[in-house]
Enzyme design. Structure first.
Site, PDB file in Angstrom:
ATOM      1  N   LYS B  78      37.788  37.409  49.659  1.00  0.00           N
ATOM      2  CA  LYS B  78      38.283  38.444  48.744  1.00  0.00           C
ATOM      3  C   LYS B  78      39.354  39.253  49.465  1.00  0.00           C
ATOM      4  O   LYS B  78      39.168  39.625  50.642  1.00  0.00           O
ATOM      5  CB  LYS B  78      37.117  39.338  48.327  1.00  0.00           C
ATOM      6  CG  LYS B  78      37.469  40.354  47.234  1.00  0.00           C
ATOM      7  CD  LYS B  78      36.243  41.213  46.854  1.00  0.00           C
ATOM      8  CE  LYS B  78      36.555  42.143  45.702  1.00  0.00           C
ATOM      9  NZ  LYS B  78      35.400  42.970  45.290  1.00  0.00           N
ATOM     10  N   SER B 163      34.788  43.416  40.175  1.00  0.00           N
ATOM     11  CA  SER B 163      36.113  43.225  40.718  1.00  0.00           C
ATOM     12  C   SER B 163      36.283  41.906  41.480  1.00  0.00           C
ATOM     13  O   SER B 163      37.405  41.472  41.704  1.00  0.00           O
ATOM     14  CB  SER B 163      36.435  44.369  41.677  1.00  0.00           C
ATOM     15  OG  SER B 163      35.573  44.322  42.804  1.00  0.00           O
ATOM     16  N   SER B 187      30.293  44.677  41.321  1.00  0.00           N
ATOM     17  CA  SER B 187      31.458  43.801  41.506  1.00  0.00           C
ATOM     18  C   SER B 187      31.171  42.428  42.094  1.00  0.00           C
ATOM     19  O   SER B 187      32.044  41.573  42.103  1.00  0.00           O
ATOM     20  CB  SER B 187      32.503  44.493  42.384  1.00  0.00           C
ATOM     21  OG  SER B 187      33.225  45.421  41.624  1.00  0.00           O
TER      22      SER B 187
END
Ligand SMILES: [Mg+2]
Ligand SMILES: [Zn+2]
Lengths: 489, 498, 95
Positions: B78, B163, B187
Site C-alpha cells: 500500500k 482505503s 480500511s
C-alpha cells in the site's frame, strides 16, 4: 501572590507612584547528549541540518520516542526548585505553522506538566530576600532556526535545534523591579548549573527569557501585560523591564490603554517594540499527542534521583555560615557557582576558613573578574591559595608580602612555600635584626628623632624607613614596638 | 503451464520450497499479470525490476537451503508505507515525487523474511475514504462486477472499498499473493469484504507504525489483505513485532499464527451484539450474519447474545477523533521540506496555496473538521467528549470479554460494494456509514478479521467480521478458518480487465 | 452546532488551506452535515468518564540518552523543493 513592593521599588510617574509587576518564562535547554524525541545530537553549532534525524525533519511516518535522561533532568530540576513532581504527565501538541517547526506542531506539555508548583529564594542584598513562586515546569521541543539575512528574498531554515529538549519554567508574577528579575534569573541559573540540568549559557541560547511586564497603582489589581520575547542576557532583562515599565506608565498617564501584545527588546536603541508578526490571534489547538502515551513513573524513581542530588546553593550557604563561621554575605558569594564553593572548601580544609574566604573572594575573585576568567581556569589552584594562607597564618610572610607572592603564583605558578624560600621573602621576626635596622635609622636621622619626640605621629615615617631597610620583610608589629621603646614614646 | 497467480501464498511457498517452481518464474507471472491489468488502476508505481532482482536472490537462498518464511513471495505494498528509494505518495498530489530515504518497519520485516515487492498500491488519499475514489491517481476499480437477475454481467465499474482498495483489488484480481494494508476505521476490513478477500486489522500496537504515513495515530494499524485466512496468518506473523521506534508498539512475542489456523474452535464462546442489528439493515446482510452464526455453532462454538450499548456512538465519535488527529498529522505537508510547493507572495500564502492544491477535497474537508473540533471553545464539546465516549466503547468490549466471550461475530459492512460515483457525492456522511461495523474495533484498539461469507443478490462478495480480545489474533484465525471452510467458495468472474 | 461562512474562513486559515469564494458555501454545508451527524454525542452521559489516552494499558517506553541518529543532511534535504548551502529555503519571513 500579590505582595506589594516596598516604596523603594516604586517608579515615580508624573501623576504618582507606580508598581511594576513581573513574571518570567524561562526556556532552559536540558543538558543531554541527544534530543528529546530523537537520537540526533544536541551539540551547539555544526553544519546546517547535520544534527537532524528524519524524526526532527518530520518526514512522513516518523515517530517520537522520549529520551529518559531528559525526563530525569526535568525531575531533578523540579526537586531543586522544591516543586511538586507529577508522577503522571501528558505531552500535548501545540499546533501552528512556521518554517522552522517541521511537524506543524510543537510537542509540549499543556494541562499536565511534569513539574508543578515550586519556589526560588532570591537574595537581593545581605539583608533582603524575596521568594519567587514557580507555577510549573514542563518539557517541550525547541524549534529550528530561520536565518533571514542570508538571502535578499528568502529565509534559510536549519533544523539542528529542532527537537532539542527545553524546560519551560514559568514563574508567578512575584517580581517588582528589573533588579529582582535579574536576581531571580541569576539564582535560577545557579540552581540549574548546580544540578547540571542546564548549562545556563545565554549567548548560545541555552537560557532564554520571556518577560511579562505590567504596571499598576499600589493596591490595584493587575494591569494589562506585555510579553517581551527572547531576552538573551541577564543585563538586558533588567533594562528591558525598566524601559517597558516606563513606556507603559507613559501611556497610562497620558490616558491611554495598554494593548496586550508581544514585544521585542532592542538593546541598541534601548526600546521595546511590537512584534507585529506574532500578533495574529493564535489558536494552538492543544490536544494530547496520540503518538505518545502519558509519561508515568514511580515515586521510588523520584526518590532515587533525589538521593543523588547535589547540595544546592541555599543549603550550602547555610552550611558555610554554620560550619566555617563565614558571614552570610561571604557565604553567598562563594556558593554562587558550585565550582567556587568547591574551590573554597578545598582551600579551607584544615585552615582558618575566614582568612581563606577573604583571600578567595578579595584577591582571587577580584583578579579573575579583572581578567575575565572563571574559577575553572584559575591559574592559582586551591592548593596554592591554601599554601599562601598557611604562610600568612604562621607569620612566615606579612599580608603585604602575601600579595606579592599571590602575584608570582598567578603569573609564574609554583609552590608558595618554595617561592618564599628561594626568593628570600621570609618575614624577619628576629628582634636583634630589627633592632639593628632601627638603630641605624635613628643614628642617621637625629633631626627626625627630635621631631618624633614632639610629634608621635612621626613614628610612621620611621616604620616606613625600617621596612624599606629590610626589603619589606620585617614584621611590622615588631618594628613598631622596638621603635617605640628605642625612641621612648 | 499452470497459472501461478492462482496459487495461494501458502501453496506458492510450499511449491518454492519443494523447488517445483522458481521465485523468478513466480514473480514473472505476477509482473506480467500486473502489466495486463492497468485498467484496474490498482498500482501507483510498479517495480518489476525490483521484484525480479529480489526473486533471483530468493532462488539463490532456496538453492542454498536458506529459505526464509516468505522467500520469493511477491507482494503489493500500500502506498502509505514508506519504501526506500521508491516513490511514496499516500495517493496525494502533495507527496507526488517523494522518495523516502528510509523503509517502513513493516515492509522491512517482510523483506527480512524474503518477500519481494511488485509495486506500490493505490489507496484513498491519506487513507481517507471507503471506496478508493479519493486517490489523486484516480479510483481503483474492483475486479468484481454486478450480476443482474438474468445472469448478465454489468460493466458498471464497482468500487473495491477503501482505503486499502488497491490492496484488496490486487489480491482479488491475482496481481499479487498478498498485500500490506492499513486500517484506521475499517480500511483493511471493508475493502476485504467488498472484494471477497481476507483482511485482518491486528490489535493496536501489534505492528509498528514507524514509516507508515500517519492518518489518525491512535487508530492506525497495519495489517495484511490476502486470499485466505492461512495466507493472512502467514503475512501477519512477518509484519508484526515490537519496534522501539514506535512508543505505542507492544513488546509481546509474535506467535506462529499459521498454527492457530488449524486449531479447533470447539467450546469457543461467540458473542452476537444486539446493537449491530441496525434499523434498516438489509435482509441479505441479516441472512449472512445468521448463516455465519450457524457455521460457527456447527463447528462447535457456543453462541451467546451480548450487548455493546455504546456501539451507535462509535461512528460519530470516530468522525471527531480521526479528523482531529489527521488535521495535526497532516500539518507537516507544508511545501517546505518535501513534496509539492506552490509559491506565494509570502510564507503564509505558500502554505495556503500548496495545501489547497496538494490535498484533495476529502482530505481538505477532514482537516477542516479536525481543525474546528480542536479549536478554542470547541475542544471539550467535541474532542474531549469523543475520547470519553471511546472509553465507554472500550468498556463495553471489556465487559463482554470479562463475561467469557472469546470473540464477537458481526457483518463486515452494511451493504455490498457499490458503483463508482454512486455514494457520498452529495453528502459525505453517506460514505462514512460504510464503516459502521468496523469502526468500533479501532476505537477500542481490538483485532478484527474479515472473511468472505457469500455473495449478495447482485453477485458481489459479502464479508463477516470477527472481533477478538486484545492480542488474541490466534483465536480469530481459528474462527476465520472455520468460517472459510464452511462458506461457499467465492468465485471471481473471469478476468475482464486484461 | 453549525458553522457560518466566517467560521469556515477562519478554520481554513488556521489549517492554512486557501478556500475560494465559490468553494466556501459547499464546504460550509458539508461541514455542517458532519457536525449534525456527530451532534447526538452531546446527549451521551460522560459524567465521571476518563478520556481515553491509550487503548491498551501500557507504559510509555523511554530510550537511553545516546546519539544514534543525525549526520545525514543529504537524506534530510534530498526531497526539498528549494535548498541552498545545506539549508531549506523559503520565501523571506518577516519577523
Ligand atoms: Mg510560553
Ligand atoms: Zn515554551
Amino acid at each position: 501572590m500579590n505582595t506589594q513592593a516596598p516604596p523603594s521599588k516604586l517608579i515615580a510617574g508624573a501623576t504618582g507612584d507606580w508598581e511594576v509587576v513581573i513574571g518570567l518564562e524561562i526556556h532552559a535547554q536540558v543538558t543531554s547528549k541527544s534530543k528529546l524525541f530523537s537520537g540526533a545530537s544536541t551539540e551547539f553549532g555544526g553544519a546546517p541540518n547535520s544534527h537532524v534525524s528524519l524524526v526532527d525533519a518530520a518526514m512522513p511516518g516518523m515517530l517520537p520516542v522520549i529520551n529518559a535522561e531528559c525526563v530525569a533532568q526535568a525531575i531533578r530540576t523540579g526537586l531543586g526548585l522544591k516543586a511538586q513532581i507529577n508522577l503522571r504527565s501528558v505531552f500535548d501538541r501545540k499546533n501552528y505553522f512556521y518554517p522552522d517547526l517541521p511537524q506543524g506542531y510543537q510537542i509540549s506539555q499543556y494541562k499536565d506538566p511534569i513539574v508543578g508548583e515550586g519556589v526560588v529564594l532570591v537574595d537581593l542584598s545581605p539583608t533582603e530576600q524575596i521568594s519567587v513562586g514557580v507555577e510549573r515546569l514542563h518539557l517541550e521541543q525547541d524549534a529550528g532556526k530561520s536565518l533571514h539575512d542570508l538571502g535578499a528574498n528568502d529565509s534559510h531554515v536549519d533544523l539542528n535545534r529542532s527537537g532539542v529538549a527545553l524546560m519551560e519554567i514559568v514563574s508567578r508574577p512575584d517580581m517588582r523591579s528589573g533588579e529582582e528579575a535579574r536576581a531571580y534569573v541569576t539564582k535560577l541559573r545557579t540552581i540549574l548549573r548546580y544540578l547540571g540540568t542546564c548549562d545556563g549559557n545565554m549567548e548560545q541560547g541555552s537560557l532564554r527569557a520571556d518577560v511579562n511586564v505590567s504596571v499598576r497603582r499600589l493596591g490595584e489589581s493587575l494591569g494589562t501585560r506585555c510579553e517581551i520575547k527572547n531576552v538573551n542576557s541577564i543585563r538586558f532583562i533588567g533594562q528591558a523591564i525598566d524601559v517597558e515599565a516606563r513606556r507603559q506608565i507613559g501611556i497610562l498617564e497620558d490616558g491611554g490603554k495598554i494593548a496586550q501584545e508581544t514585544r521585542l527588546y532592542d538593546p541598541a536603541k534601548g526600546e521595546t517594540r511590537s512584534m507585529r508578526s506574532k500578533e495574529e490571534a493564535h489558536d494552538y489547538r492543544y490536544f494530547p499527542d496520540p503518538d505518545l502515551l502519558p509519561l508515568e513513573f514511580e515515586q521510588a524513581y523520584v526518590d532515587e534521583l533525589a538521593s543523588h542530588l547535589p547540595e544546592l546553593p541555599d543549603e550550602k550557604k547555610a552550611r558555610f555560615v554554620a560550619q566555617y563561621g563565614l558571614s552570610p554575605y561571604d557565604a553567598g558569594v562563594l556558593v554562587l557557582e558550585r565550582a567556587s564553593a568547591d574551590y573554597f572548601e578545598e582551600a579551607a580544609k584544615g585552615r582558618d576558613a575566614k582568612l581563606v574566604a577573604n583571600w578567595v573572594i578579595n584577591e582571587l575573585f577580584g583578579r579573575l573578574n579583572k581578567e575575565g576568567r572563571n574559577i575553572e581556569t584559575s591559574p592559582v589552584s586551591a592548593v596554592q591559595i591554601g599554601g599562601i594562607v598557611d604562610l600568612i597564618a604562621s607569620n612566615v610572610i606579612s599580608g603585604k608580602l602575601a600579595k606579592d607572592l599571590f602575584e608570582i603564583v598567578w603569573t609564574e605558578g609554583g609552590d608558595p612555600a618554595q617561592i618564599v624560600e628561594t626568593r628570600g621573602m621570609r618575614q624577619v621576626t628576629d628582634s636583634t635584626a630589627i633592632e639593628k635596622a632601627v638603630d641605624e635609622i635613628i643614628a642617621a636621622n637625629p633631626d627626625k628623632v627630635a621631631q618624633a619626640l614632639a610629634k608621635p605621629t612621626m613614628l610612621g615615617w620611621f616604620v616606613g624607613q625600617v621596612m624599606k631597610g629590610t626589603g619589606g620583610k620585617a614584621n611590622p608589629q615588631a618594628v613598631n614596638e622596638i621603635l617605640k621603646s628605642k625612641l621612648g614614646i | 503451464m499452470t497459472d501461478l497467480t492462482r496459487l495461494t501464498l501458502a501453496e506458492a511457498r510450499d511449491k518454492l520450497a519443494a523447488r517445483e517452481i522458481s521465485a523468478v518464474e513466480l514473480n514473472q507471472c505476477f509482473v506480467d499479470a500486473i502489466a495486463r491489468a492497468t485498467s484496474l488502476n490498482a498500482f501507483i508505481v510498479e517495480t518489476p525490476e525490483k521484484a525480479l532482482a529480489q526473486a533471483r536472490a530468493s532462488d539463490e537462498k532456496i538453492a542454498k537451503g536458506e529459505a526464509r518464511p516468505l522467500e520469493g513471495i511477491p507482494l503489493g505494498i500500500k502506498d502509505l508505507y514508506a519504501t526506500e528509494g521508491v516513490q511514496t505518495t499516500a495517493a496525494s498530489h502533495i507527496l507526488e515525487g517523494f522518495i523516502p530515504p528510509y523503509e517502513s518497519a513493516v515492509t522491512a520485516n517482510l523483506w527480512r523474511d524474503g518477500a519481494t515487492m511488485l509495486g506500490k498500491l493505490n489507496l484513498d488519499e491519506f487513507a481517507m475514504g471507503s471506496s478508493n475514489e479519493t486517490s489523486y491517481f484516480g479510483p481503483v476499480v474492483s475486479p468484481w462486477r454486478r450480476k443482474a437477475a438474468d445472469g448478465r454481467i454489468s460493466d458498471a465499474k464497482i468500487v473495491p472499498g477503501g482505503s486499502s482498495g488497491g490492496s484488496a483489488a490486487a489480491v482479488a484480481a491475482r496481481l499479487c499473493l498478498g498485500a500490506t494494508a492499513t486500517d484506521t476505521g475499517g480500511s483493511i476490513r471493508q475493502p476485504a469484504a467488498f472484494t471477497g478477500t481476507v483482511g485482518i486489522k491486528p490489535t493496536y500496537g501489534r505492528c509498528s507504525r514507524w514509516g507508515v504515513v500517519a492518518f489518525a495515530s491512535s487508530l492506525d494499524q497495519a495489517g495484511p489483505i490476502a486470499k485466505t485466512v492461512r495466507d493472512a496468518a502467514i503475512l501477519l506473523r512477518s509484519m508484526a513485532g515490537h519496534d522501539p521506534r514506535d512508543t505505542t508498539s507492544v513488546d509481546v512475542p509474535v506467535p506462529d499464527y499459521e498454527q492457530a489456523v488449524d486449531a479447533s474452535i470447539r467450546g469457543k464462546v461467540i458473542g452476537i451484539p444486539r446493537e449491530y442489528r441496525l434499523d434498516g439493515l438489509s435482509e441479505e446482510i441479516v441472512a449472512l450474519w445468521e448463516q455465519g452464526i450457524a457455521w460457527l455453532r456447527e463447528a462447535g462454538a457456543e453462541i451467546r447474545d451480548i450487548s455493546l450499548p455504546h456501539t451507535r456512538h462509535a461512528l460519530p465519535a470516530y468522525y471527531i477523533v480521526a479528523p482531529a488527529e489527521a488535521s495535526s498529522n497532516l500539518a507537516r505537508y507544508d511545501g517546505v521540506r518535501y513534496g509539492l510547493r506552490r509559491t506565494g507572495k509570502d510564507i503564509a500564502d505558500l502554505y495556503e496555496k500548496t495545501r489547497a492544491e496538494g490535498f484533495g477535497k476529502e482530505v481538505r474537508r477532514r482537516i477542516m473538521i479536525g481543525t474546528y473540533v480542536l479549536s478554542a471553545g470547541y475542544y471539550d464539546a467535541y474532542y474531549l467528549r469523543a475520547q470519553k465516549i471511546r472509553t465507554l466503547i472500550k468498556r463495553d468490549f471489556d465487559l463482554a470479554y470479562a463475561s467469557g466471550v472469546d470473540a464477537i461475530l458481526t457483518p463486515a459492512t452494511p451493504s455490498p460494494a457499490f458503483a463508482l460515483g454512486e455514494k457520498g457525492s452529495a453528502d459525505p456522511v453517506e460514505m462514512y456509514l460504510n464503516d459502521v461495523f468496523t469502526v468500533t474495533v479501532n476505537m477500542a484498539g481490538l483485532p478484527g478479521l474479515v472473511v468472505p461469507g457469500g455473495l449478495s443478490a447482485d453477485g458481489l462478495p459479502l464479508g463477516l467480521q470477527l472481533i477478538g480480545r486484545p492480542f488474541e489474533e490466534e483465536t480469530l484465525f481459528s474462527l476465520g478458518q472455520a468460517l472459510e471452510r464452511a462458506a461457499p467458495a467465492i468465485l471471481l468472474p473471469e478476468s475482464w480487465w486484461h | 452546532m453549525s458553522v457560518d461562512l466566517a467560521t469556515v474562513r477562519r478554520i481554513a486559515h488556521l489549517a492554512r488551506i486557501s478556500v475560494s469564494e465559490a468553494e466556501a458555501p459547499y464546504l460550509q454545508s458539508e461541514i455542517n452535515a458532519i457536525l449534525s451527524f456527530v451532534e447526538e454525542l452531546s446527549a451521551v452521559d460522560v459524567e465521571g468518564v476518563e478520556p481515553m489516552t491509550s487503548v491498551l494499558p501500557m507504559r510509555m517506553k523511554k530510550r537511553a540518552d545516546e546519539i544514534t541518529d543525525g549526520f545525514i543532511p543529504e537524506k534530510v534535504l534530498a526531497n526539498a523543493p528549494a535548498r541552498e548551502d545545506g539549508f531549506f529555503v523559503v520565501p523571506k519571513v518577516i519577523e
